[in-house]
Design an enzyme around this catalytic site. Structure first.
Site, PDB file in Angstrom:
ATOM      1  N   SER A 144       2.885   5.954  -0.426  1.00 57.42           N
ATOM      2  CA  SER A 144       4.331   6.126  -0.402  1.00 57.42           C
ATOM      3  C   SER A 144       4.669   7.616  -0.474  1.00 57.42           C
ATOM      4  O   SER A 144       4.262   8.388   0.393  1.00 57.42           O
ATOM      5  CB  SER A 144       4.971   5.329  -1.540  1.00 57.42           C
ATOM      6  OG  SER A 144       6.369   5.260  -1.388  1.00 57.42           O
ATOM      7  N   GLU A 158       5.955  -4.233   4.621  1.00 57.24           N
ATOM      8  CA  GLU A 158       6.420  -3.182   3.713  1.00 57.24           C
ATOM      9  C   GLU A 158       7.826  -3.442   3.148  1.00 57.24           C
ATOM     10  O   GLU A 158       8.039  -3.441   1.943  1.00 57.24           O
ATOM     11  CB  GLU A 158       6.436  -1.834   4.446  1.00 57.24           C
ATOM     12  CG  GLU A 158       5.096  -1.332   4.917  1.00 57.24           C
ATOM     13  CD  GLU A 158       4.341  -0.534   3.870  1.00 57.24           C
ATOM     14  OE1 GLU A 158       4.812  -0.455   2.709  1.00 57.24           O
ATOM     15  OE2 GLU A 158       3.284   0.014   4.227  1.00 57.24           O
ATOM     16  N   HIS A 206       5.353  -3.228   0.397  1.00 62.92           N
ATOM     17  CA  HIS A 206       5.116  -1.848  -0.023  1.00 62.92           C
ATOM     18  C   HIS A 206       4.450  -1.843  -1.404  1.00 62.92           C
ATOM     19  O   HIS A 206       4.937  -2.463  -2.343  1.00 62.92           O
ATOM     20  CB  HIS A 206       6.441  -1.103  -0.078  1.00 62.92           C
ATOM     21  CG  HIS A 206       6.311   0.373  -0.231  1.00 62.92           C
ATOM     22  ND1 HIS A 206       5.608   1.148   0.675  1.00 62.92           N
ATOM     23  CD2 HIS A 206       6.780   1.228  -1.179  1.00 62.92           C
ATOM     24  CE1 HIS A 206       5.683   2.411   0.293  1.00 62.92           C
ATOM     25  NE2 HIS A 206       6.373   2.492  -0.833  1.00 62.92           N
TER      26      HIS A 206
END
Length: 486
Positions: free
Chosen positions: A190, A307, A404
């Protein structure tokens, strides 16, 4: 591994540290790599550590960088650690044997939207990497306004400068833990992955790492000079107030992404990010990568299949999306009705919310990763490998799917942690952790994850999780709809 006491001691350039044994490996926690960034050092580039006498205790994690809370929907999914204290520019080291020589090294940069996270989060425990012959380092860096406020006054990207300082510390000290400073792989997820691709593009980072891994984040999201503001006014704000204000800003941007109010932030959802300041970060990362910067550094880069389900499922909005909302939001991301028809054709049973999750996953994560691979290929850089992580299925982890952050515990082989059940489901597969962790170990130790490198002709991407083997650009027809965007 040579015989170790329960509290092994390693001598560094600044002094000795006394660690502990963690799952059969030696762990040294909370080691400072720069001076506390407070008082005269606040909002300045990282300053040198003051050397110490005797043995510094390194058996507990050190202080965390000042930060607010995650937005409420994500609090159960990403357990935070808050440790008070000023020595927050610290790192942790796990090693199979401090007496070894020439071991490969992994340096991990945590994610958290440049707002949250720390190196002491339990799922980042490096013992499994050390078990498999890798010296693992996890680092803290300044966050939010303290680390990434862009004022265009000659001081910028302090969080990136912290990361550079940590990497320089590794170059100067990792051999004391058995690591080889010439075999450093920097990795992150990320915001950490955005940091990795940014570092890859920066002249200041040259020679500090030999390989790179970027998970669910690429070089697309940076700030520019027209988004700048006045350092003296900001420094006058008490730290606690600034931290809370920054946290409130992120909650507002992410829960009410109004383009009229927030402009491009309504799409990126990142009020704080690396800034193209002309010095620390001379040009936009993707521009530098296309010009060949970082081309000699092998890179593994990829994203997760689902995600954006994290954001839509956690916020309980996925079932509120109707066709009109889907069309409007997809249009804001640059897709036409014909483009959306391709997504619908590939997912005949998907709801509008499911389709929107796929669109946002592509815009924010998958396509930027592909753009990095394309830029490197266009520059003639060899050695870029792409992956997509496809585990678990939504029905197995509260509808989140391969969302995610889902891959991180599989990378670190920490899926057995009870605190991860809200994100991973009740029975995450150890077999998937075995597969994924080994891929990362293979890349770190020998520079090859086990499939063909990416090139613009084949677009080879491997699928990790329950699916195995290589695929020729999965959902390539969807990918084609983004050509010319970003």
């Amino acid at each position: 591994m040579s015989e170790m006491t329960q509290h092994p001691v390693v001598r560094l350039k600044d002094g000795a540290v006394r660690g502990k044994i963690d799952a059969g490996t030696a762990a040294f926690l909370g080691i400072p790599y720069a001076a506390p960034p407070f008082g005269a050092n606040r909002m300045r580039p990282p300053q040198p550590v003051q050397a110490w006498d005797g043995e510094r205790d390194a058996t507990e994690f050190g202080p965390t960088a000042p930060k607010g809370d995650y937005p409420p929907p994500y609090v159960p999914l990403f357990p935070e650690v808050v440790i008070p204290g000023e020595d927050c520019l610290n790192l942790n080291v796990w090693t199979p044997d401090p007496d070894a020589i020439g071991l490969p090294v992994l340096v991990w940069i945590h994610g958290g939207s440049f707002m949250n996270g720390s190196s002491s989060v339990a799922e980042y425990n490096g013992a499994a990497f050390a078990r498999d012959g890798v010296v693992c380092v996890t680092i803290n860096y300044r966050l939010a306004a303290e680390g990434f406020l862009f004022l265009d006054d000659g001081i910028a990207n302090l969080g990136l400068l912290d990361q550079l300082a940590a990497l320089r510390w590794v170059q100067g000290n990792i051999s004391a833990f058995g690591g080889d400073p010439a075999r450093v792989t920097v990795a992150g997820e990320s915001a950490g992955a955005m940091s990795v691709t940014t570092l890859l593009s920066m002249p200041l980072a040259g020679g500090l790492f030999a390989q790179a891994i970027a998970e669910s984040g690429a070089a697309a999201h940076t700030l520019t000079r027209d988004q700048a503001a006045d350092r003296h006014s900001i420094k006058a704000v008490p730290l606690a107030t600034l931290v809370q204000t920054a946290s409130d800003l992120v909650v507002e941007v992410q829960t009410n992404p109004d383009p009229a109010k927030w402009g491009p932030l309504a799409l990126s959802l990142l009020p704080f990010a690396p800034a193209v300041d002309g010095s620390v970060l001379p040009v936009a990362p993707i521009t530098a990568l296309a010009a060949g910067r970082g081309g000699g550094v092998p890179l593994m880069i990829g994203s997760n299949r689902d995600e954006a389900r994290l954001f839509l499922v956690a916020a309980a909005t996925i079932d509120l999306i109707d066709d009109a909302t889907l069309a409007a939001v997809a249009g804001a991301y640059g897709l036409s009705q014909d483009d959306l028809a391709v997504y619908r054709g590939n997912r005949p049973d998907a709801s509008p919310g499911d389709l929107l999750a796929a669109v946002i996953s592509d815009w924010f994560f998958r396509i930027p990763a592909i753009r990095v691979a394309e830029a490197r290929a266009a520059s003639g850089a060899p050695g870029t490998w792409m992956y997509r992580f496809d585990y678990p299925e939504p029905q197995d982890n509260h509808r989140l799917g391969a969302c995610h952050g889902a891959e991180i515990p599989f990378v670190f082989d920490t899926v057995t942690l009870d605190e991860l059940r809200p994100r991973l489901g009740e029975a995450p597969a150890q077999a998937v952790a075995d597969q994924v962790h080994q891929v990362w170990v293979n890349f770190i130790t020998r520079g090859d994850p086990g499939w063909a490198p990416y090139d613009t002709a084949s677009r080879t991407t491997t699928l990790l999780g329950e699916a195995t083997g290589a695929a020729d650009d999965p959902a390539g027809d969807e990918r084609a709809r983004w050509d010319g965007i970003r």
